[in-house]
Structures are given as C-alpha cells and as structure tokens.
Write a protein that holds these residues in place. Sequence first.
Motif, mmCIF file in Angstrom:
data_model
loop_
_atom_site.group_PDB
_atom_site.id
_atom_site.type_symbol
_atom_site.label_atom_id
_atom_site.label_comp_id
_atom_site.label_asym_id
_atom_site.label_seq_id
_atom_site.Cartn_x
_atom_site.Cartn_y
_atom_site.Cartn_z
ATOM 1 N N ALA A 99 0.875 -1.166 0.000
ATOM 2 C CA ALA A 99 0.000 0.000 0.000
ATOM 3 C C ALA A 99 0.911 1.213 0.000
ATOM 4 C CB ALA A 99 -0.897 -0.002 1.229
ATOM 5 N N SER A 100 0.801 2.041 -1.050
ATOM 6 C CA SER A 100 1.761 3.130 -1.196
ATOM 7 C C SER A 100 1.237 4.212 -2.123
ATOM 8 C CB SER A 100 3.069 2.557 -1.759
ATOM 9 O OG SER A 100 4.016 3.579 -1.971
ATOM 10 N N GLY A 101 1.809 5.388 -1.992
ATOM 11 C CA GLY A 101 1.523 6.452 -2.949
ATOM 12 C C GLY A 101 2.101 6.117 -4.307
ATOM 13 N N ASN A 102 3.365 5.666 -4.317
ATOM 14 C CA ASN A 102 4.050 5.286 -5.548
ATOM 15 C C ASN A 102 4.781 3.964 -5.328
ATOM 16 O OD1 ASN A 102 3.627 7.699 -7.268
ATOM 17 N ND2 ASN A 102 4.712 8.698 -5.609
ATOM 18 N N VAL A 103 4.593 3.042 -6.260
ATOM 19 C CA VAL A 103 5.270 1.742 -6.202
ATOM 20 C C VAL A 103 6.069 1.569 -7.478
ATOM 21 C CG1 VAL A 103 4.981 -0.764 -6.137
ATOM 22 C CG2 VAL A 103 3.449 0.686 -4.818
ATOM 23 N N GLU A 104 7.342 1.187 -7.314
ATOM 24 C CA GLU A 104 8.176 0.843 -8.470
ATOM 25 C C GLU A 104 8.762 -0.539 -8.237
ATOM 26 O OE1 GLU A 104 12.268 2.051 -10.818
ATOM 27 O OE2 GLU A 104 11.447 3.442 -9.352
ATOM 28 N N ILE A 105 8.470 -1.443 -9.153
ATOM 29 C CA ILE A 105 9.075 -2.767 -9.131
ATOM 30 C C ILE A 105 9.959 -2.811 -10.369
ATOM 31 C CG2 ILE A 105 8.670 -5.247 -9.136
ATOM 32 C CD1 ILE A 105 5.994 -4.642 -7.722
ATOM 33 N N SER A 106 11.269 -2.667 -10.145
ATOM 34 C CA SER A 106 12.211 -2.435 -11.242
ATOM 35 C C SER A 106 12.480 -3.694 -12.058
ATOM 36 C CB SER A 106 13.521 -1.872 -10.699
ATOM 37 O OG SER A 106 14.229 -2.875 -10.019
ATOM 38 N N GLY A 161 -4.476 4.476 -9.106
ATOM 39 C CA GLY A 161 -4.526 5.485 -10.158
ATOM 40 C C GLY A 161 -3.926 5.021 -11.463
ATOM 41 N N GLY A 162 -2.643 5.276 -11.662
ATOM 42 C CA GLY A 162 -1.982 4.939 -12.915
ATOM 43 C C GLY A 162 -1.066 3.733 -12.776
ATOM 44 N N VAL A 163 -1.093 2.879 -13.796
ATOM 45 C CA VAL A 163 -0.254 1.674 -13.803
ATOM 46 C C VAL A 163 0.457 1.573 -15.137
ATOM 47 C CG1 VAL A 163 -0.228 -0.848 -13.727
ATOM 48 C CG2 VAL A 163 -1.718 0.416 -12.206
ATOM 49 N N THR A 164 1.752 1.290 -15.085
ATOM 50 C CA THR A 164 2.522 0.985 -16.289
ATOM 51 C C THR A 164 3.088 -0.411 -16.145
ATOM 52 O OG1 THR A 164 3.117 3.302 -16.620
ATOM 53 C CG2 THR A 164 4.485 1.658 -17.732
ATOM 54 N N LEU A 165 2.741 -1.283 -17.086
ATOM 55 C CA LEU A 165 3.255 -2.650 -17.106
ATOM 56 C C LEU A 165 4.330 -2.750 -18.172
ATOM 57 C CD1 LEU A 165 -0.025 -4.772 -16.829
ATOM 58 C CD2 LEU A 165 1.628 -4.264 -15.033
ATOM 59 N N ALA A 166 5.545 -3.090 -17.746
ATOM 60 C CA ALA A 166 6.661 -3.214 -18.678
ATOM 61 C C ALA A 166 7.477 -4.459 -18.359
ATOM 62 C CB ALA A 166 7.547 -1.967 -18.601
ATOM 63 N N GLY A 167 6.886 -5.381 -17.620
ATOM 64 C CA GLY A 167 7.623 -6.568 -17.202
ATOM 65 C C GLY A 167 6.886 -7.844 -17.549
ATOM 66 N N GLY A 221 -1.225 4.855 -5.669
ATOM 67 C CA GLY A 221 -1.574 5.953 -6.554
ATOM 68 C C GLY A 221 -0.994 5.730 -7.938
ATOM 69 N N ASN A 222 0.292 5.365 -7.991
ATOM 70 C CA ASN A 222 0.974 5.077 -9.253
ATOM 71 C C ASN A 222 1.821 3.831 -9.080
ATOM 72 O OD1 ASN A 222 0.273 7.463 -10.938
ATOM 73 N ND2 ASN A 222 1.246 8.526 -9.243
ATOM 74 N N THR A 223 1.785 2.952 -10.080
ATOM 75 C CA THR A 223 2.566 1.718 -10.038
ATOM 76 C C THR A 223 3.323 1.564 -11.345
ATOM 77 O OG1 THR A 223 0.899 0.654 -8.647
ATOM 78 C CG2 THR A 223 2.474 -0.796 -9.747
ATOM 79 N N LEU A 224 4.644 1.327 -11.235
ATOM 80 C CA LEU A 224 5.473 1.000 -12.386
ATOM 81 C C LEU A 224 6.003 -0.404 -12.162
ATOM 82 C CD1 LEU A 224 7.113 1.477 -14.971
ATOM 83 C CD2 LEU A 224 8.840 2.609 -13.543
ATOM 84 N N PHE A 225 5.628 -1.327 -13.022
ATOM 85 C CA PHE A 225 6.079 -2.710 -12.892
ATOM 86 C C PHE A 225 6.902 -3.072 -14.121
ATOM 87 C CE2 PHE A 225 5.664 -7.187 -13.920
ATOM 88 C CZ PHE A 225 6.183 -7.745 -12.766
ATOM 89 N N SER A 226 8.193 -3.348 -13.908
ATOM 90 C CA SER A 226 9.047 -3.766 -15.017
ATOM 91 C C SER A 226 9.875 -4.996 -14.668
ATOM 92 C CB SER A 226 9.955 -2.612 -15.471
ATOM 93 O OG SER A 226 10.694 -2.113 -14.391
ATOM 94 N N GLY A 227 9.561 -5.644 -13.548
ATOM 95 C CA GLY A 227 10.270 -6.856 -13.138
ATOM 96 C C GLY A 227 9.594 -8.100 -13.677
ATOM 97 N N SER A 228 9.767 -9.221 -12.957
ATOM 98 C CA SER A 228 9.065 -10.446 -13.338
ATOM 99 C C SER A 228 8.352 -11.004 -12.118
ATOM 100 C CB SER A 228 10.042 -11.483 -13.912
ATOM 101 O OG SER A 228 10.916 -11.961 -12.916
ATOM 102 N N VAL A 229 7.147 -11.494 -12.329
ATOM 103 C CA VAL A 229 6.327 -12.070 -11.271
ATOM 104 C C VAL A 229 5.824 -13.434 -11.729
ATOM 105 C CG1 VAL A 229 4.206 -10.886 -12.006
ATOM 106 C CG2 VAL A 229 4.420 -11.673 -9.656
ATOM 107 N N SER A 230 5.892 -14.423 -10.839
ATOM 108 C CA SER A 230 5.551 -15.795 -11.199
ATOM 109 C C SER A 230 4.057 -16.083 -11.191
ATOM 110 C CB SER A 230 6.236 -16.777 -10.239
ATOM 111 O OG SER A 230 7.624 -16.672 -10.363
ATOM 112 N N LYS A 231 3.285 -15.300 -10.448
ATOM 113 C CA LYS A 231 1.854 -15.573 -10.319
ATOM 114 C C LYS A 231 1.045 -14.331 -10.670
ATOM 115 C CE LYS A 231 2.533 -19.311 -7.053
ATOM 116 N NZ LYS A 231 2.256 -19.847 -5.736
ATOM 117 N N ASP A 232 -0.201 -14.279 -10.221
ATOM 118 C CA ASP A 232 -1.127 -13.212 -10.578
ATOM 119 C C ASP A 232 -0.777 -11.876 -9.929
ATOM 120 O OD1 ASP A 232 -2.509 -15.194 -11.900
ATOM 121 O OD2 ASP A 232 -4.099 -15.366 -10.405
#
Length: 182
Positions: A119-126, A157-163, A140-151
């Motif tokens: 739970a965060s204002g901004n989350v970055e998963i590099s 607010g805003g989400v960017t999926l790059a992983g 509020g904003n999520t940037l996901f560019s890593g790898s996740v094994s499950k759901d």
Amino acid sequence: MRKIFYLIFIILALLVALLPIKVSAENGKRSVRVVTIPEGSVVEGNFVIKAGESVEISGEVNGEVIVAGGEVLVDGKINGDLLAAGGTVKISGEVTQDVRVAGGQVTISGIVGGNITVASGNVEISDSAKIGGGIVAFAGNTLFSGSVSKDMYIFGGGVTLAGEVNGKVNAFVDTLNITYKA
C-alpha cells in the motif's frame, strides 16, 4: 500467526504516520535515530519492531523482520517474511518469503521468494526485481518492469506494465499503460 502479523503491520503503519520526528532545538539540528544490521552480520531469530528515522538491513536475518521508519532500506538477506512501514521503503536485497509493506514511496529491485502486498503512494518494481509469488498493490501510481511468477492485482490510479507476468493481471485503475516489453 498471520492475523497477529497483520495487526502488528497496521499498528506500525499508524505509528509511522502519526508519530512526529524528533527535532532538536539546538542549532536547528535534527535528532537522527538509525537502526542497522551491518553487512556481514547475521541475526538469528526474529528482528521485531525496530523503529527509527532510518532502518537499514544490510546483513542477514534468519527469521521474520518487522520494521518501521522514515526510511527503510533492505539490501541484505531476510530468510523469512518482511513487514515494513515507512515514508520511503527500498528493497534491493533478498526476502525468501512474503513482503508486506506500506509507505509513501516503495521501490523493489531485489528478489522476493513469496508474495508482495503493498500500500503506497508510488510503487516501483524495477526490471531487476524477481517475484516468486503474486502481487497485490494499492497505490496511486505503479510501475512494474520486473518479473512475477503468479497473478497481479493492482488497485489505484496509474499503472505501467513493462515486465513479465506469468499469471493474470487484474487491474482496477484509472490509467493502464502496457509497453512493448510486457
């Protein structure tokens, strides 16, 4: 055990949000309280409720870790769960089990063996982040560019999926951006 873990997490999050940072009136200097586990050191057993302006775990903990601070940095190894609350939380080391974190800015660039709940204002998963379980994010904003094994379940607010997601993506957001890398 999980109910107690969640209760402690909620209490720590409230403490971080409601307790003011000590300020010294002398010469305008701030009083800084730093809690560290230095690189090369090993803590056997749980590392529980260590609060400070800055909490740094660069060594190894063989047990659960529950921490709160203005800034929480984990660049060591935790052989157990991590429960963290802070203004800024950075996880660049390894957590072998689950991570539950609340903070203003959360950055994960390390390895998590289990699930992440954030739970965060901004989350970055590099892009260097490797998540062995799933992700639930309220942000509020999520940037996901890593790898996740499950759901992944993302609320906010805003989400960017790059992983890479090896499960389903469930996004309940205002804006969803999917890059060519996803």
